[in-house]
Design a protein around this motif. Structure first.
Motif, PDB file in Angstrom:
ATOM      1  N   ALA A  21       0.845  -1.197   0.000  1.00  0.00           N
ATOM      2  CA  ALA A  21       0.000   0.000   0.000  1.00  0.00           C
ATOM      3  C   ALA A  21       0.874   1.237   0.000  1.00  0.00           C
ATOM      4  O   ALA A  21       1.896   1.282   0.667  1.00  0.00           O
ATOM      5  N   GLN A  22       0.480   2.234  -0.757  1.00  0.00           N
ATOM      6  CA  GLN A  22       1.273   3.454  -0.857  1.00  0.00           C
ATOM      7  C   GLN A  22       0.614   4.618  -0.118  1.00  0.00           C
ATOM      8  O   GLN A  22       0.982   5.748  -0.298  1.00  0.00           O
ATOM      9  N   ASP A  23      -0.385   4.326   0.701  1.00  0.00           N
ATOM     10  CA  ASP A  23      -1.059   5.392   1.427  1.00  0.00           C
ATOM     11  C   ASP A  23      -0.969   5.111   2.923  1.00  0.00           C
ATOM     12  O   ASP A  23      -0.206   4.270   3.359  1.00  0.00           O
ATOM     13  N   ASP A  24      -1.774   5.814   3.696  1.00  0.00           N
ATOM     14  CA  ASP A  24      -1.680   5.677   5.144  1.00  0.00           C
ATOM     15  C   ASP A  24      -2.466   4.479   5.679  1.00  0.00           C
ATOM     16  O   ASP A  24      -2.594   4.328   6.888  1.00  0.00           O
ATOM     17  N   SER A  25      -2.988   3.613   4.808  1.00  0.00           N
ATOM     18  CA  SER A  25      -3.723   2.449   5.304  1.00  0.00           C
ATOM     19  C   SER A  25      -2.800   1.495   6.071  1.00  0.00           C
ATOM     20  O   SER A  25      -3.265   0.769   6.942  1.00  0.00           O
ATOM     21  N   ASN A  26      -1.491   1.500   5.774  1.00  0.00           N
ATOM     22  CA  ASN A  26      -0.579   0.651   6.543  1.00  0.00           C
ATOM     23  C   ASN A  26      -0.650   0.975   8.027  1.00  0.00           C
ATOM     24  O   ASN A  26      -0.639   0.073   8.863  1.00  0.00           O
ATOM     25  N   ALA A  27      -0.715   2.246   8.370  1.00  0.00           N
ATOM     26  CA  ALA A  27      -0.786   2.642   9.777  1.00  0.00           C
ATOM     27  C   ALA A  27      -2.060   2.111  10.424  1.00  0.00           C
ATOM     28  O   ALA A  27      -2.030   1.618  11.561  1.00  0.00           O
ATOM     29  N   ALA A  28      -3.175   2.186   9.726  1.00  0.00           N
ATOM     30  CA  ALA A  28      -4.443   1.687  10.272  1.00  0.00           C
ATOM     31  C   ALA A  28      -4.404   0.167  10.421  1.00  0.00           C
ATOM     32  O   ALA A  28      -4.910  -0.385  11.400  1.00  0.00           O
ATOM     33  N   ARG A 101      -4.447  -5.039  -0.913  1.00  0.00           N
ATOM     34  CA  ARG A 101      -5.142  -4.897  -2.193  1.00  0.00           C
ATOM     35  C   ARG A 101      -6.605  -4.678  -1.854  1.00  0.00           C
ATOM     36  O   ARG A 101      -7.260  -5.554  -1.290  1.00  0.00           O
ATOM     37  N   GLY A 102      -7.076  -3.484  -2.164  1.00  0.00           N
ATOM     38  CA  GLY A 102      -8.457  -3.152  -1.849  1.00  0.00           C
ATOM     39  C   GLY A 102      -8.703  -3.235  -0.357  1.00  0.00           C
ATOM     40  O   GLY A 102      -8.026  -2.584   0.432  1.00  0.00           O
TER      41      GLY A 102
END
Length: 154
Positions: A21-28, A101-102
């Motif tokens: 993932a290239q957005d902040d979803s990794n943190a979540a 992914r999604g």
């Protein structure tokens, strides 16, 4: 020749799809994993329940005396017995790899597990998550149990 062209085309298609993932979803995603482990370490089923699904499944793999042992149990079974006994837990992970992914995510990380203040084992944790109604929920965990494979300093 056709085989080579197909292979090149398939490779190009894969390169165009990001695995991480290239957005902040990794943190979540990691927040849900952190909360799950906080609930384990504090023996708090409410914390675990807030970041997981009721029907989650745990699967462990270990070798003991040359024999493979694979064990399955549900989150519900673990949560119903988490407060039994006086044992204390401390599980920590490091250097996680997060794939997204999604609304599906996987976290792969090395971990250590201490039981009653003493190192019990280390291994690999694999957390499977699904984003449900905007929140990342742990749906399953697979892990190895490796008593003789703990890195120094961890």
């Amino acid at each position: 020749m056709k085989g080579w062209l197909a292979a090149i085309a398939a490779t190009a298609m894969c390169l165009g799809t990001p695995a991480m993932a290239q957005d902040d979803s990794n943190a979540a995603i990691l927040h849900s994993v952190d909360e799950f482990l906080r609930g384990l370490n504090e023996k708090d089923p409410a914390v675990i329940g807030a970041v997981s699904t009721k029907d989650g499944l745990l699967a462990s793999h270990r070798m003991r005396e040359g024999k493979e042992i694979v064990r399955f149990r549900s989150f519900a079974d673990d949560l119903s017995t988490i407060n039994e006994g006086d044992d204390t837990f401390r599980e920590v992970y490091w250097d996680p790899t997060v794939l997204v992914r999604g609304n599906i995510a996987v976290v792969w990380a090395e971990y250590s597990f201490d039981l009653n203040g003493k190192r019990s084992h280390c291994g690999i944790d694999v957390f499977n998550l699904i984003k449900i109604e905007g929140a990342w929920k742990v749906t399953g965990i697979q892990y190895t149990v490796e008593p003789d494979n703990c890195p120094k300093g961890r």
